[in-house]
Write an enzyme that holds these catalytic residues in place. Structure first.
Site, PDB file in Angstrom:
ATOM      1  N   THR A 153      54.792  37.539  46.361  1.00  0.00           N
ATOM      2  CA  THR A 153      54.315  37.149  45.508  1.00  0.00           C
ATOM      3  C   THR A 153      53.661  38.304  44.870  1.00  0.00           C
ATOM      4  O   THR A 153      53.168  39.779  46.049  1.00  0.00           O
ATOM      5  CB  THR A 153      52.501  36.836  46.826  1.00  0.00           C
ATOM      6  OG1 THR A 153      51.060  36.744  46.018  1.00  0.00           O
ATOM      7  CG2 THR A 153      52.734  37.335  47.990  1.00  0.00           C
TER       8      THR A 153
ATOM      9  N   TYR B   2      48.242  34.834  53.426  1.00  0.00           N
ATOM     10  CA  TYR B   2      48.749  34.423  53.076  1.00  0.00           C
ATOM     11  C   TYR B   2      49.781  35.524  52.481  1.00  0.00           C
ATOM     12  O   TYR B   2      51.246  35.542  52.803  1.00  0.00           O
ATOM     13  CB  TYR B   2      48.756  34.101  51.274  1.00  0.00           C
ATOM     14  CG  TYR B   2      49.729  33.553  50.292  1.00  0.00           C
ATOM     15  CD1 TYR B   2      50.608  32.883  50.678  1.00  0.00           C
ATOM     16  CD2 TYR B   2      49.960  33.900  49.253  1.00  0.00           C
ATOM     17  CE1 TYR B   2      51.685  32.107  49.731  1.00  0.00           C
ATOM     18  CE2 TYR B   2      50.566  33.903  48.638  1.00  0.00           C
ATOM     19  CZ  TYR B   2      51.796  33.046  48.501  1.00  0.00           C
ATOM     20  OH  TYR B   2      52.858  33.153  47.458  1.00  0.00           O
TER      21      TYR B   2
END
Length: 285
Positions: free
Chosen positions: A90, A113
């Protein structure tokens, strides 16, 4: 190549499977649980897409995010020897910057995350350095379009509001926060390009982003494309909100990748056609 795809039935995974087939590769769908030891797959490569991926949720249960995103990657790597390994990561692993982010920009994850993805990146990079695998990490920015159903994503939510399938949306701050968007089909193409460039014993990282736009830009484009008003509740800015997160994808472009569906209007129009009530085609003005 025979390519094992984890998360193959998901939003990005389905697009990756189709793109692999178009380019003559043989996708193999994973039915093993990442939390358990993997049997050695008879494949040439692995594209690892399965993950826990909700930023706000990760703050509530960081342990499970590490267990899934790091532990699952570890279990998978233990079964591999000599394959190419592509990890979906990401763009939120980076420290925010007003300038476009390159692969060498400082990593500073802002959520459990993102931190779990950064840890998984390190794991696969060290495995490649040992000669066990060939590793490529693709840092995905904001994937959109293609009939996405996750209404926590800004474009998907705004289009769903216009379609009347959700009651409205909340925007925190003044709407000037800028993010980088990329169509899911272009993401799938990026995985195939990176797969074919990956070699055992090497480790590479690529940004996958295409179009920078503010939240206000997204709302205006959704209203223009759909001919409908998006019901927005404006809220005070959340402390620590990232003002800008844009990708410099020139390294991936140098491999021959070119985003073909990622103009903001095209992403919105594609999402509208896929999710609008009735025939799937949005109304005109």
């Amino acid at each position: 190549m025979r390519v094992l795809v984890t998360g193959a039935t998901g939003y990005v995974g389905s697009a990756v499977v189709r793109e692999l087939q178009v380019h003559g590769h043989e996708p193999v769908l994973s039915r093993q649980r990442l939390a358990e030891p993997f049997e050695r797959p008879e494949v040439d490569a692995v594209i690892h897409l399965a993950a826990a991926a909700r930023v706000r949720e990760s703050f509530l249960d960081p342990v499970s995010y590490y267990e899934t995103n790091v532990g699952g990657t570890l279990n998978l790597l233990k079964s591999l020897e000599g394959q190419r390994f592509l990890l979906a990561s990401t763009g939120t692993v980076y420290r925010p910057s007003d300038a476009p982010l390159t692969e060498s920009s400082v990593r500073e994850p802002s959520s459990p995350y993102a931190a779990s993805k950064a840890a998984a990146e390190d794991l696969v990079a060290w495995a490649a350095r040992s000669g066990r695998i060939g590793a490529t990490t693709l840092r995905l920015f904001n994937v959109a379009g293609g009939g996405d159903t996750d209404t926590t994503r800004v474009i998907t939510r705004a289009v769903a509001c216009a379609a009347g399938t959700v009651p409205g949306m909340e925007v925190y701050g003044d709407g000037t926060a800028v993010r980088d968007f990329v169509h899911v089909r272009d993401v799938a193409a990026a995985f195939v390009v990176a797969l074919e460039a990956c070699g055992v014993g090497t480790s590479s990282v690529y940004n996958v982003g295409a179009t920078a736009a503010s939240v206000k830009d997204v709302l205006a484009t959704v209203e223009e494309v759909t001919g409908r008003t998006v019901d927005v509740a404006w809220k005070p800015a959340v402390p620590g909100e990232i003002p800008s997160l844009r990708a410099d994808a020139s390294k991936l472009r140098a491999l021959g990748w070119e985003p073909r569906s990622s103009a903001l209007e095209e992403i919105v129009r594609d999402q509208w056609r896929a999710s609008a009530p009735g025939s799937g085609r949005g109304p005109s003005r």
